[in-house]
Design a protein around this motif. Sequence first.
Motif, PDB file in Angstrom:
ATOM      1  N   VAL A 163       0.992  -1.198  -0.055  1.00 18.05           N
ATOM      2  CA  VAL A 163       0.223   0.079  -0.217  1.00 18.05           C
ATOM      3  C   VAL A 163       0.974   1.147   0.184  1.00 18.05           C
ATOM      4  CG1 VAL A 163      -1.961   1.111   1.054  1.00 18.05           C
ATOM      5  CG2 VAL A 163      -1.728  -1.276   1.648  1.00 18.05           C
ATOM      6  N   PRO A 164       0.723   2.156  -0.991  1.00 23.97           N
ATOM      7  CA  PRO A 164       1.761   3.451  -1.047  1.00 23.97           C
ATOM      8  C   PRO A 164       1.791   3.896   0.249  1.00 23.97           C
ATOM      9  CG  PRO A 164       0.170   3.251  -3.095  1.00 23.97           C
ATOM     10  CD  PRO A 164      -0.369   2.147  -2.268  1.00 23.97           C
ATOM     11  N   TYR A 165       2.946   4.601   0.325  1.00 28.43           N
ATOM     12  CA  TYR A 165       3.093   5.440   1.490  1.00 28.43           C
ATOM     13  C   TYR A 165       2.077   6.694   1.621  1.00 28.43           C
ATOM     14  CZ  TYR A 165       6.203   8.412   4.733  1.00 28.43           C
ATOM     15  OH  TYR A 165       6.677   9.161   5.821  1.00 28.43           O
ATOM     16  N   GLU A 166       1.950   7.283   0.616  1.00 35.07           N
ATOM     17  CA  GLU A 166       1.165   8.364   0.633  1.00 35.07           C
ATOM     18  C   GLU A 166      -0.266   8.156   1.063  1.00 35.07           C
ATOM     19  OE1 GLU A 166       2.867   7.473  -2.008  1.00 35.07           O
ATOM     20  OE2 GLU A 166       4.636   8.604  -2.022  1.00 35.07           O
ATOM     21  N   GLU A 167      -0.652   6.900   0.912  1.00 34.37           N
ATOM     22  CA  GLU A 167      -2.048   6.563   0.774  1.00 34.37           C
ATOM     23  C   GLU A 167      -2.386   5.806   2.390  1.00 34.37           C
ATOM     24  OE1 GLU A 167      -3.458   4.037  -2.243  1.00 34.37           O
ATOM     25  OE2 GLU A 167      -2.548   5.209  -3.977  1.00 34.37           O
ATOM     26  N   ASP A 168      -1.414   5.776   2.983  1.00 30.56           N
ATOM     27  CA  ASP A 168      -1.661   4.796   4.265  1.00 30.56           C
ATOM     28  C   ASP A 168      -1.008   5.078   5.409  1.00 30.56           C
ATOM     29  OD1 ASP A 168      -3.227   1.748   4.642  1.00 30.56           O
ATOM     30  OD2 ASP A 168      -1.276   1.776   5.672  1.00 30.56           O
ATOM     31  N   ASP A 169      -1.536   5.244   6.570  1.00 32.37           N
ATOM     32  CA  ASP A 169      -1.039   5.426   7.729  1.00 32.37           C
ATOM     33  C   ASP A 169      -0.024   4.522   8.289  1.00 32.37           C
ATOM     34  OD1 ASP A 169      -3.127   4.065   8.860  1.00 32.37           O
ATOM     35  OD2 ASP A 169      -3.914   5.584  10.024  1.00 32.37           O
ATOM     36  N   ILE A 170      -0.510   3.265   8.063  1.00 32.84           N
ATOM     37  CA  ILE A 170       0.202   1.930   8.630  1.00 32.84           C
ATOM     38  C   ILE A 170       1.581   1.941   7.992  1.00 32.84           C
ATOM     39  CG2 ILE A 170       0.257  -0.377   8.796  1.00 32.84           C
ATOM     40  CD1 ILE A 170      -2.637  -0.287   9.593  1.00 32.84           C
ATOM     41  N   THR A 171       1.766   2.276   6.393  1.00 32.05           N
ATOM     42  CA  THR A 171       3.002   2.112   5.679  1.00 32.05           C
ATOM     43  C   THR A 171       3.946   3.086   6.317  1.00 32.05           C
ATOM     44  OG1 THR A 171       1.654   1.350   3.781  1.00 32.05           O
ATOM     45  CG2 THR A 171       3.554   2.491   3.266  1.00 32.05           C
ATOM     46  N   ARG A 172       3.091   4.429   6.406  1.00 32.43           N
ATOM     47  CA  ARG A 172       3.919   5.531   6.958  1.00 32.43           C
ATOM     48  C   ARG A 172       4.608   5.109   8.336  1.00 32.43           C
ATOM     49  NH1 ARG A 172      -0.167   8.201   4.627  1.00 32.43           N
ATOM     50  NH2 ARG A 172      -1.375   8.767   6.415  1.00 32.43           N
ATOM     51  N   ALA A 173       3.751   4.548   9.379  1.00 27.36           N
ATOM     52  CA  ALA A 173       4.364   4.099  10.490  1.00 27.36           C
ATOM     53  C   ALA A 173       5.372   3.276  10.479  1.00 27.36           C
ATOM     54  CB  ALA A 173       3.089   3.743  11.352  1.00 27.36           C
ATOM     55  N   ASP A 174       5.090   2.179   9.790  1.00 26.49           N
ATOM     56  CA  ASP A 174       6.242   1.280   9.571  1.00 26.49           C
ATOM     57  C   ASP A 174       7.473   1.699   8.699  1.00 26.49           C
ATOM     58  OD1 ASP A 174       7.240  -1.223   9.271  1.00 26.49           O
ATOM     59  OD2 ASP A 174       6.387  -1.954   7.424  1.00 26.49           O
ATOM     60  N   GLN A 175       7.352   2.506   7.593  1.00 25.38           N
ATOM     61  CA  GLN A 175       8.540   3.068   6.886  1.00 25.38           C
ATOM     62  C   GLN A 175       9.211   3.994   7.776  1.00 25.38           C
ATOM     63  OE1 GLN A 175       9.801   2.327   3.844  1.00 25.38           O
ATOM     64  NE2 GLN A 175       8.330   0.843   3.154  1.00 25.38           N
ATOM     65  N   ASP A 176       8.654   4.699   8.453  1.00 24.50           N
ATOM     66  CA  ASP A 176       9.281   6.011   9.351  1.00 24.50           C
ATOM     67  C   ASP A 176       9.813   5.403  10.631  1.00 24.50           C
ATOM     68  OD1 ASP A 176       8.086   7.649   7.409  1.00 24.50           O
ATOM     69  OD2 ASP A 176       6.664   8.446   9.077  1.00 24.50           O
ATOM     70  N   ALA A 177       9.505   4.143  11.070  1.00 22.40           N
ATOM     71  CA  ALA A 177      10.237   3.529  12.300  1.00 22.40           C
ATOM     72  C   ALA A 177      11.578   2.849  11.721  1.00 22.40           C
ATOM     73  CB  ALA A 177       9.220   2.661  12.826  1.00 22.40           C
ATOM     74  N   LEU A 178      11.732   2.615  10.607  1.00 23.37           N
ATOM     75  CA  LEU A 178      12.843   1.794  10.274  1.00 23.37           C
ATOM     76  C   LEU A 178      14.237   2.460  10.570  1.00 23.37           C
ATOM     77  CD1 LEU A 178      13.547  -0.252   7.013  1.00 23.37           C
ATOM     78  CD2 LEU A 178      15.061   1.615   7.643  1.00 23.37           C
ATOM     79  N   GLU A 179      15.160   1.889  11.012  1.00 19.15           N
ATOM     80  CA  GLU A 179      16.312   2.555  11.599  1.00 19.15           C
ATOM     81  C   GLU A 179      17.416   2.058  10.514  1.00 19.15           C
ATOM     82  OE1 GLU A 179      17.534   1.178  15.424  1.00 19.15           O
ATOM     83  OE2 GLU A 179      15.569   1.476  16.276  1.00 19.15           O
ATOM     84  N   ASP A 180      18.041   2.993   9.639  1.00 20.89           N
ATOM     85  CA  ASP A 180      18.907   2.916   8.708  1.00 20.89           C
ATOM     86  C   ASP A 180      19.957   2.049   9.021  1.00 20.89           C
ATOM     87  OD1 ASP A 180      19.350   3.766   5.905  1.00 20.89           O
ATOM     88  OD2 ASP A 180      21.117   4.600   6.670  1.00 20.89           O
ATOM     89  N   LEU A 181      20.749   2.345  10.114  1.00 18.26           N
ATOM     90  CA  LEU A 181      21.844   1.419  10.510  1.00 18.26           C
ATOM     91  C   LEU A 181      21.503  -0.057  10.302  1.00 18.26           C
ATOM     92  CD1 LEU A 181      25.055   1.625  10.980  1.00 18.26           C
ATOM     93  CD2 LEU A 181      24.250   1.557  13.585  1.00 18.26           C
ATOM     94  N   ALA A 182      20.408  -0.310  10.785  1.00 21.25           N
ATOM     95  CA  ALA A 182      20.371  -2.099  10.795  1.00 21.25           C
ATOM     96  C   ALA A 182      19.771  -2.253   9.432  1.00 21.25           C
ATOM     97  CB  ALA A 182      19.045  -2.404  11.523  1.00 21.25           C
ATOM     98  N   TYR A 183      19.015  -1.398   8.431  1.00 22.98           N
ATOM     99  CA  TYR A 183      18.635  -1.682   7.108  1.00 22.98           C
ATOM    100  C   TYR A 183      19.954  -1.769   6.492  1.00 22.98           C
ATOM    101  CZ  TYR A 183      16.694  -0.614   2.552  1.00 22.98           C
ATOM    102  OH  TYR A 183      16.315  -0.650   1.313  1.00 22.98           O
ATOM    103  N   GLN A 184      20.881  -0.940   6.399  1.00 24.96           N
ATOM    104  CA  GLN A 184      22.216  -0.853   5.730  1.00 24.96           C
ATOM    105  C   GLN A 184      22.770  -2.437   5.540  1.00 24.96           C
ATOM    106  OE1 GLN A 184      23.059   1.262   3.446  1.00 24.96           O
ATOM    107  NE2 GLN A 184      21.091   2.612   4.029  1.00 24.96           N
ATOM    108  N   LYS A 185      22.539  -2.942   6.831  1.00 27.08           N
ATOM    109  CA  LYS A 185      23.298  -4.377   6.902  1.00 27.08           C
ATOM    110  C   LYS A 185      22.619  -5.448   6.137  1.00 27.08           C
ATOM    111  CE  LYS A 185      24.435  -3.493  11.709  1.00 27.08           C
ATOM    112  NZ  LYS A 185      24.395  -3.926  13.215  1.00 27.08           N
TER     113      LYS A 185
END
Length: 465
Positions: free
Chosen positions: A65-87
Motif C-alpha cells: 500500500v503506497p506510503y502516501e495513501e496509508d498511515d500504517i505504511t508510513r508508521a512502518d517505513q518511518d520507524a525503520l532504523e537505517d543502520l540496521a537496514y544497511q546491513k
Amino acid sequence: MKLKTNLFGRTYSFRDVKDVLAKANEEKSGDMLAGIAASGNVERVAAKVVLAEMTMADLRENPVVPYEEDDITRADQDALEDLAYQKIKGFTVGDFREFLLSATEEEIAAIRPGLTAEMVAGVTKLMSNMDLVYAAKKMHVEATCNTTIGRLGTLSSRLQPNHATDNPAGIMASVLEGISYGVGDAVIGLNPAVDTIDSVADILKEFKTFIEKWQLPTQNCVLAHVTTQMKVLEKDLAPMDLMFQSLAGSEVASRAFGINVALMDEAYELMREKKSSAGPNFMYFETGQGSELSSDGHHGADQLVMEARCYAFAKRYHPFLVNTVVGFIGPEYLYDGRQMIRAGLEDHFMGKLTGIPMGCDVCYTNHMRADQNDLENLAMMLAMADCNYIMGIPGGDDVMLMYQTTSYHDVASLRRITGKQPIAEFARRMQELGIFDEQGHLTEIAGDPSLFYGLDKKLAGGIAV
C-alpha cells in the motif's frame, strides 16, 4: 528487478512485487477468494523463485500500500532504523532466509529494526513449517506489565472467562476454575458481550478485586473497543492493567474497526498516564489473517502480507501481548486444518521477527474443515517454537464467541509435555495455594474451583494463605 522466471519450459511473468508476494504465498482460501492466488503449485513455485532473487531493498521500496495513501505504511517505513537496514538491504530474500536459519538470536535482534512488514512477509513465504518453528524458537521477545512474559522456559496463558450475557457470577466461575488449573499468568481477559462503559468498568473492578485478594501476579483486561476503554480511563471508573484493540494491516481496514494510527496514539498516551499496571508495556492487540479482505481493505495484497503489517502497527506501541486469532474468521480465509496450522506458524514467526511478544489463539470455527487434532497439532508445534502464550477457556469451547480453542487442560498438558512453566512469580503463587507441587505440576486439588471457598474459610479463621 526481475519479475519472471522459466520453469519446466514455460515462462512465468508477474505484474509487480505485490503480485509476486501474493502468488508465492502458500495456498489460502482467502487469497483464492480475492482472485490473487497462484493458479497452482507450479506457478506458486515460480513466484517463490522470483521472490527468492529479489533484494530486501526491493521489498522495502515497494510496500503493498503506497506510503502516501496509508498511515500504517508510513508508521512502518518511518520507524525503520537505517543502520540496521544497511546491513541487510543487499540480501536477496533467499539469502535472508539462510541468515535467519543460521544466525544467533543476538544477530537477528541486531537487524530487526531494519525490517519492514513486506520484508518479514517475504521471507516467511520461503520457509517450510519446520523452518518457521526452528527460526522462531531462536527468538525470545520479553515484555513487562505487572510481570514479565516471554522468558526462556515459560509457556504463559490468557484466562478467557467469556460469558454469553456478561453475568458476573458466570464470569467469575470460569476465572476460579482457570486459576485452579494454573491458567492466567499472561492476563485474565474477557471478551465482553456488551460493549458499554459501565459493564466494562464493573468487570475490570471484579477482576482486580480478585487478583488483589488472592495476590495473583497477573494483569486484568476487558477486550472492549478502545474508545470504550478510553472513556473508562477518562472517568477513572476502574483500574486497567492492559488496554486492548484488534488491529488491521491497512488504513482502510482499520477504519472498519473504528480506529486509525492517530486514535491509537491518543489511546496509548492516555493509558500511559492512567494505567494501573507497573511496567512499561501495557497494550494488548489481536490480529488474524483475512480481516483486511473481509473489510475490502486488502488493496489487492495477500492476507499474509497484510498480517505482517498488523505486527508493524502493533510494534509502534511496545505491547505486552499480541496474538493471532488464527482460525477465528472461518473457511473463507483459512479453509481447513492444514491452512490453519500453516497460518499459525507463519503468524507466530512473523510476530517474533518483527519484535513483539507473540502468542496465538489456536482455534477454529465450527464450519471449517478442521478438528481437535488439527488444533492440538498446531498448539504442540507452537509450544516447540517457544510461543509466548496461548488461550485457556473452559472445555476449549467459547460459549460467547462460539468457536473452538485451547482449554485449561491443554495449557497444563503442553507445559507437562515441554517442561515449561508459567511466569515465575505466578508459579510460586500457585505453589503457595496448593495448586502446583514443588516440581510445578498440578496437584490433586487442581481443577477444583471450590478450593477457593475452602481457602476463604481458612482466611476467615485468621490463617494467612
